[in-house]
Scaffold this active site. Structure first.
Site, mmCIF file in Angstrom:
data_model
loop_
_atom_site.group_PDB
_atom_site.id
_atom_site.type_symbol
_atom_site.label_atom_id
_atom_site.label_comp_id
_atom_site.label_asym_id
_atom_site.label_seq_id
_atom_site.Cartn_x
_atom_site.Cartn_y
_atom_site.Cartn_z
ATOM 1 N N ARG A 66 11.801 3.618 3.766
ATOM 2 C CA ARG A 66 11.678 2.564 4.671
ATOM 3 C C ARG A 66 12.383 1.808 4.655
ATOM 4 O O ARG A 66 13.735 0.898 4.085
ATOM 5 C CB ARG A 66 9.920 1.158 3.819
ATOM 6 C CG ARG A 66 10.185 0.293 4.594
ATOM 7 C CD ARG A 66 8.693 -0.128 4.874
ATOM 8 N NE ARG A 66 7.802 0.787 5.244
ATOM 9 C CZ ARG A 66 6.422 0.352 4.680
ATOM 10 N NH1 ARG A 66 5.998 -1.072 4.673
ATOM 11 N NH2 ARG A 66 5.204 1.255 4.668
ATOM 12 N N LYS A 83 25.564 -5.583 -1.210
ATOM 13 C CA LYS A 83 27.189 -6.292 -1.213
ATOM 14 C C LYS A 83 27.770 -5.033 -0.102
ATOM 15 O O LYS A 83 29.402 -4.778 -0.164
ATOM 16 C CB LYS A 83 27.658 -4.851 -3.149
ATOM 17 C CG LYS A 83 27.417 -5.697 -3.659
ATOM 18 C CD LYS A 83 27.527 -4.649 -5.931
ATOM 19 C CE LYS A 83 26.730 -5.144 -6.419
ATOM 20 N NZ LYS A 83 27.079 -4.150 -7.591
ATOM 21 N N ARG A 90 1.076 -1.234 0.372
ATOM 22 C CA ARG A 90 -0.241 -0.022 -0.255
ATOM 23 C C ARG A 90 0.914 1.830 0.024
ATOM 24 O O ARG A 90 0.163 2.594 -0.862
ATOM 25 C CB ARG A 90 -1.163 0.124 1.332
ATOM 26 C CG ARG A 90 -2.199 -0.698 0.870
ATOM 27 C CD ARG A 90 -2.399 -1.207 2.124
ATOM 28 N NE ARG A 90 -1.494 -1.536 2.968
ATOM 29 C CZ ARG A 90 -0.939 -3.083 2.906
ATOM 30 N NH1 ARG A 90 -2.303 -3.671 2.151
ATOM 31 N NH2 ARG A 90 -0.344 -4.089 3.766
ATOM 32 N N THR A 91 1.644 1.299 0.411
ATOM 33 C CA THR A 91 2.781 2.588 0.984
ATOM 34 C C THR A 91 3.723 3.226 -0.043
ATOM 35 O O THR A 91 3.228 4.113 -0.694
ATOM 36 C CB THR A 91 3.730 2.583 2.406
ATOM 37 O OG1 THR A 91 2.711 2.102 3.102
ATOM 38 C CG2 THR A 91 4.169 3.542 2.393
ATOM 39 N N HIS A 146 5.929 5.944 11.341
ATOM 40 C CA HIS A 146 5.062 5.480 9.876
ATOM 41 C C HIS A 146 4.876 6.612 10.237
ATOM 42 O O HIS A 146 2.950 6.554 9.770
ATOM 43 C CB HIS A 146 4.236 4.661 9.836
ATOM 44 C CG HIS A 146 4.026 4.183 8.239
ATOM 45 N ND1 HIS A 146 4.319 5.244 7.355
ATOM 46 C CD2 HIS A 146 3.459 2.988 7.706
ATOM 47 C CE1 HIS A 146 3.846 4.438 6.058
ATOM 48 N NE2 HIS A 146 3.233 3.275 6.525
#
Lengths: 307, 154
Positions: free
Chosen positions: A103, A82, A53-54, A131
């Site tokens: 995120r 890496k 959703r985000t 959030h």
């Protein structure tokens, strides 16, 4: 709103929130009619953890504003694999885009990354931290259903690790709200959030039993209790079972109770109530687009985007 | 035994800094916070668990040939809020300093939250805001109130 970055809900004043919600209401009327707002603007999506959703709503929002996105893709396919640091990734991506949505599994990741970049950065979840863009769409949804003042809200589930809960609790201190937190003892709000709520003079109560407050609530915000928080399956089942919502729960609540959930849900809300007028969680998810359009619009304006 | 006797048990210094009224047992943490490990060549005298009229027992730290700055000393407030500091010149107390809690300490503590970004190998120094009680990570916001010295990064 004149912020460079959106890192936590704590930085949002009541005026900031009202500005975002007002602009979101303008966009919600006809989201497709605003492509002239930021033509050519590029938003970088850096998701070090999965998201549906985000991520998709930020992408939709950027495109609805006339911009586009560049996507880091999965961590497995990136330089992170890496061993590149987040600080380096942020500095590189800054050169590609007009804004960054991040995120990351580590708490404080967005704050740290923001110290390395000059373009606006939005915290789209930092572990069990914050959030804030979710909070803005939660506030929009609450405002639509019950209004943001003289509100009694129950926030239930995993309050300890739930970042949407932490951000929402902070933001609600800007309004006349009675906040009831309902959770098992082991998943109470963390000390840092309780400290901030106390400092803000918030009207807060904590409960283990939903029935203690259910009849008073205008809004019930449900979050997922995750299996991995418990030592064994049996304990999880016992605890999670006490914090599920179904048609029988609604019978003990006010008729106009708005049930919210940041999604994804597993089984904490019975699908049998999805079609009831109380269920607002899919509208809530849809509100992510106009609210994130408003947020990006304001951040890009503040960031000096000429469009 | 009087406080005067205690002073005498630890040799007087000619020039330097005397940190007195340190909570008993914290003297080594004081040295760690001040970054004194002997490699700088300073003369260091310690009194640990010495009797004190006001504190029961206390520690004393004397550092020869070095005058601590206020900023250096203020971080001591995290573990020794009631410490008194005397700057000594030519065997006499030249300045008495009160330590005050700084607003923030950088690089001194490590964050106990293993999910904090400062524990993820990133090129950042830890920063903690100093609260009335305890300290708070400026990144993950974890509040540390108990056993702050367990988290000394120095």
């Amino acid at each position: 709103m004149r912020h460079d970055h959106l890192l936590t809900a704590k930085q949002l004043s009541r005026a900031d929130i009202e500005t975002v919600l007002e602009r979101a209401r303008e966009f919600a009327g006809d989201p497709a009619a605003h492509a002239e707002r930021h033509p050519g603007a590029l938003l970088a999506l850096c998701f070090f953890e999965p998201s549906t959703r985000t991520k998709m709503s930020f992408e939709t929002a950027a495109k609805r504003l006339g911009g586009d996105v560049i996507d880091m893709g999965a961590v497995e396919d990136s330089s992170v694999k890496k061993g590149e640091s987040l600080a380096d990734t942020a500095r590189v991506v800054e050169g590609y885009a007009d804004g960054i949505v991040l995120r990351h599994p580590s708490q404080g990741a967005a704050r740290m990354a923001s110290e390395f970049v000059d373009v606006p950065l939005v915290n789209a979840g930092d572990g069990a931290g914050h959030h804030p863009s979710q909070t803005l769409l939660d506030l929009y949804t609450i405002d639509e259903n019950a209004g943001l003042d003289d509100l009694t809200i129950g926030i239930m589930g995993d309050l300890k690790y739930g970042r949407t809960v932490h951000s929402l609790a902070h933001a609600l201190t800007n309004f006349d709200v009675r906040q009831h937190f309902v959770s098992p003892e082991s998943l109470r709000l963390p000390r840092s959030v309780r400290y901030d709520l106390h400092e803000a003079g918030a009207n807060v109560r904590e409960h283990e039993d939903l029935d203690a407050v259910l009849p008073e609530l205008d809004v019930l915000y449900v979050t997922r209790i995750q299996r991995e928080r418990f030592p064994d399956e049996e304990e999880y089942e016992a605890v999670a079972g006490e914090y599920r919502i179904d048609a029988e729960t609604l019978e003990r609540a006010r008729d106009d109770l708005a049930v919210m959930h940041p999604l994804p849900r597993i089984d904490e809300i019975d699908p049998e109530i999805d079609e009831s007028p109380n269920a607002t969680y899919f509208d809530q998810a849809h509100n992510g687009v106009p609210v994130r359009m408003a947020l990006l619009d304001l951040l890009l304006e503040a960031g000096g985007d000429a469009a | 035994m009087t406080e005067k006797d205690t002073e005498l048990r630890i040799s007087k210094i000619r020039d330097g800094t005397v940190i007195d009224h340190v909570p008993a047992g914290e003297a080594l943490h004081v040295l760690a916070i001040l970054g004194i490990d002997g490699s700088g060549g300073e003369g260091v005298s310690l009194g640990m668990n010495v009797p004190s009229e006001t504190m029961g027992h206390k520690d004393i730290v004397k550092v020869e040939g070095r005058e601590m700055s206020q900023a250096e000393l203020d971080v001591l407030s995290l573990i020794a809020p009631d410490a008194t500091v005397n700057i000594v010149r030519d065997y006499a107390v030249a300045e008495k300093t009160e330590i005050e809690p700084p607003e923030q300490v950088a690089g001194l503590l490590s964050c106990p939250n293993r999910h904090c970004i400062t524990n993820a190998g990133e090129p950042v120094e830890t920063r903690f805001d100093v609260l009335d009680e305890g300290v708070r990570c400026a990144y993950c916001e974890t509040i540390v109130r108990e056993e702050i010295t367990d988290h000394l990064a120095v």
